[in-house]
Write a protein that holds these residues in place. Sequence first.
Motif, mmCIF file in Angstrom:
data_model
loop_
_atom_site.group_PDB
_atom_site.id
_atom_site.type_symbol
_atom_site.label_atom_id
_atom_site.label_comp_id
_atom_site.label_asym_id
_atom_site.label_seq_id
_atom_site.Cartn_x
_atom_site.Cartn_y
_atom_site.Cartn_z
ATOM 1 N N VAL A 162 0.618 -1.099 0.163
ATOM 2 C CA VAL A 162 0.010 0.102 0.005
ATOM 3 C C VAL A 162 0.594 1.176 -0.111
ATOM 4 N N LYS A 184 -0.184 0.729 17.175
ATOM 5 C CA LYS A 184 -0.743 -0.095 16.515
ATOM 6 C C LYS A 184 -0.181 -0.802 16.196
ATOM 7 N N ASP A 195 1.423 -4.997 8.425
ATOM 8 C CA ASP A 195 -0.249 -5.342 8.581
ATOM 9 C C ASP A 195 -0.466 -3.790 7.450
ATOM 10 N N TRP A 196 -0.718 -4.357 6.301
ATOM 11 C CA TRP A 196 -0.862 -2.855 5.041
ATOM 12 C C TRP A 196 -2.197 -1.513 5.876
ATOM 13 N N GLU A 197 -3.154 -1.875 6.605
ATOM 14 C CA GLU A 197 -3.957 -1.523 7.660
ATOM 15 C C GLU A 197 -3.206 0.013 8.616
ATOM 16 N N ASN A 198 -2.072 -0.480 8.890
ATOM 17 C CA ASN A 198 -1.104 0.814 9.474
ATOM 18 C C ASN A 198 0.178 1.226 8.931
ATOM 19 N N ARG A 224 2.939 1.730 5.498
ATOM 20 C CA ARG A 224 2.514 2.632 4.258
ATOM 21 C C ARG A 224 3.967 2.640 3.681
ATOM 22 N N SER A 267 4.698 4.158 8.770
ATOM 23 C CA SER A 267 3.303 3.839 9.799
ATOM 24 C C SER A 267 2.301 5.037 9.601
ATOM 25 N N VAL A 268 0.992 4.926 9.719
ATOM 26 C CA VAL A 268 -0.384 5.732 9.270
ATOM 27 C C VAL A 268 0.275 6.649 10.152
#
Length: 210
Positions: free
Chosen positions: A56, A134, A166-169, A171, A180-181
């Motif tokens: 991502v 996270k 963990d691609w939610e958090n 980049r 991290s995001v």
Amino acid sequence: MRTLVLAAFLLGTSSSLQLAPRTTGCAASRPSRRLPALQFGLLNEMFKKSFGPPVVMGEEEIMRPKAHGTSETPVQEGLRWSCDRDTADRICNFNRHYAEYSGYWESTDFLKQEPADSGDAQGAITFFDSNSGKPLFKAPIGRSWEQFVAESKSHGWPSFRDEEVDWENVRILSDGEAVSVDGTHLGHNLPDRSGNRYCINLVSIAGSPV
């Protein structure tokens, strides 16, 4: 090859412009200020990377200045594995390119405690953002603990693969920087023959869940 030739041309032209004697006229001085900026802007565009799925990609805006460097808060107190908090804060929040020294992670309590202390039933450990708490990585997945440790030792830093992110958090920016995001500098994506390899500072992922 064409890209390299063009890059060399742009750098060479920029150098000649910067070394040219200054003149006192405004009209004459403007090109020497503007052209190098234009050229280096073109160079930046030329060397931007785009990584395919499952990566991502993120925008530079993620790392804009915030209340505490690139993050809103300092790193947590009492980082896992006895990671040094001052080192962590510098690398996580006031840094874009540098890293903990090679092999630092082996000098912590990480290998003494894991995976016994926090591994799940399969022996996988979740690594949390040292700022936000996270989840960022979970490893090993698709390989053994011994393989994860061996690869990390061979490179000098904890090394993760696509399925362990963990691609939610997390980049990846266009220059390969892993963040991290929330703006924590994590490390870099340094692909090898096996695919993407995320070379990550342990001090950046030594947080506790919140």
